[in-house]
Design an enzyme around this catalytic site. Structure first.
Site, PDB file in Angstrom:
ATOM      1  N   HIS A  17      -4.367  -4.612 -16.458  1.00 35.77           N
ATOM      2  CA  HIS A  17      -4.692  -3.217 -16.455  1.00 35.77           C
ATOM      3  C   HIS A  17      -5.014  -2.739 -17.820  1.00 35.77           C
ATOM      4  O   HIS A  17      -5.988  -2.246 -18.201  1.00 35.77           O
ATOM      5  CB  HIS A  17      -3.468  -2.250 -15.900  1.00 35.77           C
ATOM      6  CG  HIS A  17      -3.208  -2.216 -14.611  1.00 35.77           C
ATOM      7  ND1 HIS A  17      -1.743  -2.453 -13.975  1.00 35.77           N
ATOM      8  CD2 HIS A  17      -3.902  -2.227 -13.317  1.00 35.77           C
ATOM      9  CE1 HIS A  17      -1.981  -2.572 -12.649  1.00 35.77           C
ATOM     10  NE2 HIS A  17      -3.060  -2.324 -12.355  1.00 35.77           N
ATOM     11  N   LYS A  41       2.300   4.208  -0.686  1.00 32.77           N
ATOM     12  CA  LYS A  41       3.100   2.954  -0.915  1.00 32.77           C
ATOM     13  C   LYS A  41       4.372   3.426  -1.241  1.00 32.77           C
ATOM     14  O   LYS A  41       4.528   4.538  -1.917  1.00 32.77           O
ATOM     15  CB  LYS A  41       2.487   2.217  -2.000  1.00 32.77           C
ATOM     16  CG  LYS A  41       1.028   1.590  -1.711  1.00 32.77           C
ATOM     17  CD  LYS A  41       0.676   1.114  -3.099  1.00 32.77           C
ATOM     18  CE  LYS A  41      -0.942   0.728  -2.947  1.00 32.77           C
ATOM     19  NZ  LYS A  41      -1.105   0.093  -4.322  1.00 32.77           N
ATOM     20  N   ARG A  90     -10.689  -8.077  -9.488  1.00 32.83           N
ATOM     21  CA  ARG A  90      -9.968  -9.385  -9.846  1.00 32.83           C
ATOM     22  C   ARG A  90     -10.913 -10.611  -9.139  1.00 32.83           C
ATOM     23  O   ARG A  90     -11.172 -11.605  -9.426  1.00 32.83           O
ATOM     24  CB  ARG A  90      -8.567  -9.602  -9.450  1.00 32.83           C
ATOM     25  CG  ARG A  90      -7.692  -8.687 -10.201  1.00 32.83           C
ATOM     26  CD  ARG A  90      -6.239  -8.791  -9.553  1.00 32.83           C
ATOM     27  NE  ARG A  90      -6.264  -8.389  -8.351  1.00 32.83           N
ATOM     28  CZ  ARG A  90      -5.832  -7.281  -7.867  1.00 32.83           C
ATOM     29  NH1 ARG A  90      -5.107  -6.393  -8.409  1.00 32.83           N
ATOM     30  NH2 ARG A  90      -5.628  -7.036  -6.402  1.00 32.83           N
ATOM     31  N   SER A 128       0.478  -5.937  -9.503  1.00 36.43           N
ATOM     32  CA  SER A 128       1.720  -5.143  -9.579  1.00 36.43           C
ATOM     33  C   SER A 128       2.665  -5.694  -8.551  1.00 36.43           C
ATOM     34  O   SER A 128       3.799  -6.027  -8.900  1.00 36.43           O
ATOM     35  CB  SER A 128       1.557  -3.655  -9.648  1.00 36.43           C
ATOM     36  OG  SER A 128       0.759  -3.070 -10.741  1.00 36.43           O
TER      37      SER A 128
END
Length: 165
Positions: A17, A41, A90, A128
């Site tokens: 990040h 979440k 990514r 994460s």
């Protein structure tokens, strides 16, 4: 002044990040890191903890602001006077989801552009979720997250003494 918003849950913020934030700062005059309250979440860190950690690890990066937000991203972008949303990619698997989100955002706010930045190769595997799992199981996450985040994770899992962070 060209302003961009880099939104996310940041639970926790990783070196991947930070890489995207630093690179976005080269493209925009100001980058607002938007820490999402509504993410559907279960988060490890509270919103306040996530904002505090992001503020701590970005305080030396000129042009960065950290703000919590809730609701639609495009509404937050408009309130902040931003012209773009920055998203990190990514892998190809990220692109499909991010592409769908960018199209929906464009439908909701045609004046807002989405800028995709490829994550640096050394962070391309980093999420994460993976960081939380490794830390929870007592694995070493040094070099994958900033030191303040490493400490916060080990403290959350009562492992700080093991790693003498």
């Amino acid at each position: 002044m060209r302003v961009a918003v880099y939104p996310g849950t940041f639970d926790p913020i990783t070196n991947g990040h930070l890489d995207v934030i630093k690179r976005a700062c080269k493209l925009f005059d100001r980058v607002i890191v938007g820490v999402a309250r509504d993410n559907y979440k279960q988060t490890l860190f509270s919103l306040e903890e996530r904002v505090r950690l992001v503020q701590e690890v970005t305080r030396d990066i000129p042009g960065v602001e950290v703000k919590a937000f809730q609701g639609l991203l495009v509404d937050f972008v408009r309130r902040e006077g931003a012209c773009a949303v920055v998203r990190g990619l990514r892998a190809v698997s990220d692109f499909e989801y991010e592409f769908q989100m960018s199209i929906m955002n464009k439908k909701l706010a045609e004046e807002v552009e989405t800028v995709f930045l490829m994550t640096a190769t050394e962070y391309s595997f980093l999420t994460s979720s993976i960081i939380r799992q490794v830390a929870a199981l007592g694995g070493c996450i040094r070099g994958l997250v900033p030191p303040a985040v490493e400490l916060a994770l080990y403290e959350k899992f009562n492992l700080a003494e093991k790693y003498r962070v």
